[in-house]
Design a protein around this motif. Structure first.
Motif, PDB file in Angstrom:
ATOM      1  N   ILE A   1      -6.465 -11.346  -8.438  1.00  0.00           N
ATOM      2  CA  ILE A   1      -6.365 -12.132  -9.335  1.00  0.00           C
ATOM      3  C   ILE A   1      -5.778 -11.442 -10.693  1.00  0.00           C
ATOM      4  N   ASP A   2      -6.990 -10.230 -10.913  1.00  0.00           N
ATOM      5  CA  ASP A   2      -6.436  -9.527 -12.015  1.00  0.00           C
ATOM      6  C   ASP A   2      -5.669  -8.776 -12.035  1.00  0.00           C
ATOM      7  N   GLY A   3      -5.221  -8.656 -11.016  1.00  0.00           N
ATOM      8  CA  GLY A   3      -3.530  -7.923 -10.718  1.00  0.00           C
ATOM      9  C   GLY A   3      -2.637  -8.842 -11.200  1.00  0.00           C
ATOM     10  N   ALA A   4      -2.533  -9.819 -11.113  1.00  0.00           N
ATOM     11  CA  ALA A   4      -1.900 -10.802 -11.315  1.00  0.00           C
ATOM     12  C   ALA A   4      -1.737 -10.989 -12.698  1.00  0.00           C
ATOM     13  N   ARG A   5      -3.062 -11.516 -13.520  1.00  0.00           N
ATOM     14  CA  ARG A   5      -3.549 -11.327 -14.536  1.00  0.00           C
ATOM     15  C   ARG A   5      -2.465 -10.443 -15.894  1.00  0.00           C
ATOM     16  N   ASN A   6      -2.989  -9.125 -15.020  1.00  0.00           N
ATOM     17  CA  ASN A   6      -2.627  -7.779 -15.706  1.00  0.00           C
ATOM     18  C   ASN A   6      -0.500  -8.148 -15.707  1.00  0.00           C
ATOM     19  N   ALA A   7       0.041  -8.106 -14.021  1.00  0.00           N
ATOM     20  CA  ALA A   7       1.241  -8.475 -14.434  1.00  0.00           C
ATOM     21  C   ALA A   7       1.652  -9.137 -15.453  1.00  0.00           C
ATOM     22  N   LYS A   8       1.126 -10.051 -16.078  1.00  0.00           N
ATOM     23  CA  LYS A   8       0.983 -11.356 -17.089  1.00  0.00           C
ATOM     24  C   LYS A   8       1.905 -12.669 -15.737  1.00  0.00           C
TER      25      LYS A   8
ATOM     26  N   ASP B   1       0.724  -1.484   0.013  1.00  0.00           N
ATOM     27  CA  ASP B   1       0.604  -0.319  -0.273  1.00  0.00           C
ATOM     28  C   ASP B   1       0.937   1.653   0.525  1.00  0.00           C
ATOM     29  N   SER B   2       2.235   0.976  -0.411  1.00  0.00           N
ATOM     30  CA  SER B   2       3.308   2.331  -0.764  1.00  0.00           C
ATOM     31  C   SER B   2       3.027   2.752  -1.256  1.00  0.00           C
ATOM     32  N   LEU B   3       2.578   2.219  -2.903  1.00  0.00           N
ATOM     33  CA  LEU B   3       2.816   3.141  -3.876  1.00  0.00           C
ATOM     34  C   LEU B   3       1.313   3.625  -3.997  1.00  0.00           C
ATOM     35  N   PRO B   4       1.301   5.242  -5.167  1.00  0.00           N
ATOM     36  CA  PRO B   4       0.263   5.596  -5.604  1.00  0.00           C
ATOM     37  C   PRO B   4      -1.238   4.879  -6.180  1.00  0.00           C
ATOM     38  N   HIS B   5      -0.318   3.182  -6.901  1.00  0.00           N
ATOM     39  CA  HIS B   5      -1.612   2.543  -7.572  1.00  0.00           C
ATOM     40  C   HIS B   5      -1.682   1.693  -7.001  1.00  0.00           C
ATOM     41  N   LYS B   6      -2.579   1.118  -7.543  1.00  0.00           N
ATOM     42  CA  LYS B   6      -3.870   0.002  -6.452  1.00  0.00           C
ATOM     43  C   LYS B   6      -3.922  -1.051  -7.282  1.00  0.00           C
ATOM     44  N   LYS B   7      -4.081  -2.042  -6.889  1.00  0.00           N
ATOM     45  CA  LYS B   7      -4.239  -3.420  -7.921  1.00  0.00           C
ATOM     46  C   LYS B   7      -5.707  -3.382  -8.172  1.00  0.00           C
ATOM     47  N   PRO B   8      -6.224  -3.343  -9.221  1.00  0.00           N
ATOM     48  CA  PRO B   8      -5.422  -4.734  -9.889  1.00  0.00           C
ATOM     49  C   PRO B   8      -4.309  -3.763 -10.989  1.00  0.00           C
ATOM     50  N   ASP B   9      -3.736  -2.800 -10.827  1.00  0.00           N
ATOM     51  CA  ASP B   9      -3.107  -2.313 -11.349  1.00  0.00           C
ATOM     52  C   ASP B   9      -1.345  -2.654 -11.721  1.00  0.00           C
ATOM     53  N   PRO B  10      -1.302  -3.215 -12.190  1.00  0.00           N
ATOM     54  CA  PRO B  10       0.274  -4.465 -12.179  1.00  0.00           C
ATOM     55  C   PRO B  10       0.930  -3.709 -11.472  1.00  0.00           C
ATOM     56  N   ARG B  11       1.451  -2.618 -11.820  1.00  0.00           N
ATOM     57  CA  ARG B  11       2.645  -2.181 -10.815  1.00  0.00           C
ATOM     58  C   ARG B  11       2.601  -2.551  -8.740  1.00  0.00           C
ATOM     59  N   PRO B  12       2.135  -2.131  -8.792  1.00  0.00           N
ATOM     60  CA  PRO B  12       2.217  -3.153  -6.997  1.00  0.00           C
ATOM     61  C   PRO B  12       2.794  -4.114  -7.241  1.00  0.00           C
TER      62      PRO B  12
END
Length: 83
Positions: free
Chosen positions: A36-43, A1-12
């Motif tokens: 699960i969507d975050g994982a998919r977005n992160a490939k 939670d320290s990043l500005p982007h939150k799941k499902p955005d892949p960046r965290p």
């Protein structure tokens, strides 16, 4: 939670993976569509635990694997490397 982007955005997820010192494949273990969507977005592969708080039915999340107990997790950890 320290990043500005939150799941499902892949960046965290990618930030967490890149912070590790290993060079092996990654897999996301989660209990919600956001995970699960975050994982998919992160490939990366995903493992859904059914004992979490998901508001959606587990079948609708389309995780790569589904487990009903943490005891099943070790057997699934080869998922990222083998599929």
């Amino acid at each position: 939670d320290s990043l500005p982007h939150k799941k499902p955005d892949p960046r965290p997820i990618l930030h967490a993976v890149n912070s590790l010192h290993g060079d092996g494949p990654a897999v996301m273990v989660g209990d919600s569509s956001t995970d699960i969507d975050g994982a998919r977005n992160a490939k990366i592969k995903s493992i859904l635990v059914t004992f979490g708080y998901s508001a959606k039915p587990h079948k609708e999340l389309n995780a790569d694997k589904v487990i009903t107990a943490m005891a099943a997790l070790p057997a699934c950890l080869t998922l990222a490397a083998t599929e």
